[in-house]
Design a protein around this motif. Structure first.
Motif, PDB file in Angstrom:
ATOM      1  N   ALA A 133      -5.123   3.401  -6.778  1.00 37.73           N
ATOM      2  CA  ALA A 133      -5.858   3.683  -5.536  1.00 37.73           C
ATOM      3  C   ALA A 133      -6.822   2.536  -5.217  1.00 37.73           C
ATOM      4  O   ALA A 133      -6.910   2.091  -4.060  1.00 37.73           O
ATOM      5  CB  ALA A 133      -6.617   5.001  -5.653  1.00 37.73           C
TER       6      ALA A 133
ATOM      7  N   ARG B 271       0.836  -1.217   0.000  1.00 34.49           N
ATOM      8  CA  ARG B 271       0.000   0.000   0.000  1.00 34.49           C
ATOM      9  C   ARG B 271       0.866   1.262   0.000  1.00 34.49           C
ATOM     10  O   ARG B 271       0.586   2.211  -0.721  1.00 34.49           O
ATOM     11  CB  ARG B 271      -0.943  -0.001   1.202  1.00 34.49           C
ATOM     12  CG  ARG B 271      -2.118  -0.904   1.048  1.00 34.49           C
ATOM     13  CD  ARG B 271      -3.116  -0.734   2.201  1.00 34.49           C
ATOM     14  NE  ARG B 271      -4.204  -1.656   2.019  1.00 34.49           N
ATOM     15  CZ  ARG B 271      -4.376  -2.788   2.690  1.00 34.49           C
ATOM     16  NH1 ARG B 271      -3.508  -3.129   3.645  1.00 34.49           N
ATOM     17  NH2 ARG B 271      -5.388  -3.568   2.446  1.00 34.49           N
ATOM     18  N   ARG B 272       1.897   1.262   0.833  1.00 32.16           N
ATOM     19  CA  ARG B 272       2.787   2.439   0.879  1.00 32.16           C
ATOM     20  C   ARG B 272       3.440   2.669  -0.488  1.00 32.16           C
ATOM     21  O   ARG B 272       3.504   3.799  -0.968  1.00 32.16           O
ATOM     22  CB  ARG B 272       3.859   2.258   1.958  1.00 32.16           C
ATOM     23  CG  ARG B 272       3.374   2.534   3.361  1.00 32.16           C
ATOM     24  CD  ARG B 272       4.526   2.600   4.348  1.00 32.16           C
ATOM     25  NE  ARG B 272       5.269   1.347   4.440  1.00 32.16           N
ATOM     26  CZ  ARG B 272       4.952   0.324   5.221  1.00 32.16           C
ATOM     27  NH1 ARG B 272       3.904   0.416   6.026  1.00 32.16           N
ATOM     28  NH2 ARG B 272       5.686  -0.777   5.241  1.00 32.16           N
TER      29      ARG B 272
ATOM     30  N   VAL C 291       0.909   4.071  -2.906  1.00 32.72           N
ATOM     31  CA  VAL C 291       0.667   5.499  -2.646  1.00 32.72           C
ATOM     32  C   VAL C 291       1.795   6.343  -3.226  1.00 32.72           C
ATOM     33  O   VAL C 291       1.556   7.387  -3.845  1.00 32.72           O
ATOM     34  CB  VAL C 291       0.478   5.762  -1.129  1.00 32.72           C
ATOM     35  CG1 VAL C 291       0.547   7.254  -0.805  1.00 32.72           C
ATOM     36  CG2 VAL C 291      -0.849   5.175  -0.656  1.00 32.72           C
TER      37      VAL C 291
END
Length: 178
Positions: free
Chosen positions: A142, A83-84, A87
């Protein structure tokens, strides 16, 4: 290599190949027109700020590295790490769009519109269509980040790498060869 050996789903590969072919058709027409009017294309291209293209290339390629990192982390079961990294890839896409918006504003302020010269018609069409793919890619990343499972991250990263590839393919025709 067989089709079954490709990573990801076949439909995603069909999408990627079709998108690359669409961009390459646009680049091909631009090059043919440029060969008919090389002085006009050289003069038009000279009005662009190549530093913006260089910055955007660095941003987009770095963003692609984060997408690859997300894919690796998801495959290792590290959803938070994936996820990081997603992003960070998305932020790269947003920075790319911001730089492109500044570049477009500068070009328009200089009187360089889509109908100024055939070079600018293709400049705006190709980079604008690419920017639309960057927007779609940011949305895809996203959505993928919400689940962060390996298959979804792989699909999102593949789409993002296609966005990178297309930029690298259109970059020479717009900023380098004339």
């Amino acid at each position: 290599m067989r089709v079954d050996d490709l990573p990801g789903e076949l439909i995603l590969w069909i999408l990627i190949v079709s998108e690359v072919l669409v961009f390459m058709a646009g680049v091909s027409v631009m090059v043919v027109l440029g060969l008919r009017d090389p002085q006009g294309f050289v003069a038009a291209q000279a009005q662009l700020d190549g530093r913006m293209a260089a910055l955007n290339t660095l941003v987009l390629v770095t963003s692609g590295l984060f997408a690859a990192r997300a894919e690796r982390q998801a495959a290792q079961g590290d959803r938070q790490g994936a996820r990081r990294a997603l992003v960070l890839a998305m932020l790269g896409g947003l920075v790319f769009l911001g730089v492109k918006a500044v570049e477009y504003a500068h070009d328009i302020d200089a009187g360089l519109g889509i109908d100024s010269h055939p070079f600018f018609t293709f400049y705006y069409l190709l980079t604008g269509f690419h920017a639309a793919h960057v927007v779609a890619g940011v949305v895809v990343l996203a959505l993928v980040a919400l689940r962060a499972d390996p298959e979804a991250v792989q699909a999102g990263a593949m789409f993002w790498h296609m966005v990178d590839l297309v930029w690298v393919l259109i970059l020479p025709a717009i900023y380098l060869i004339w």
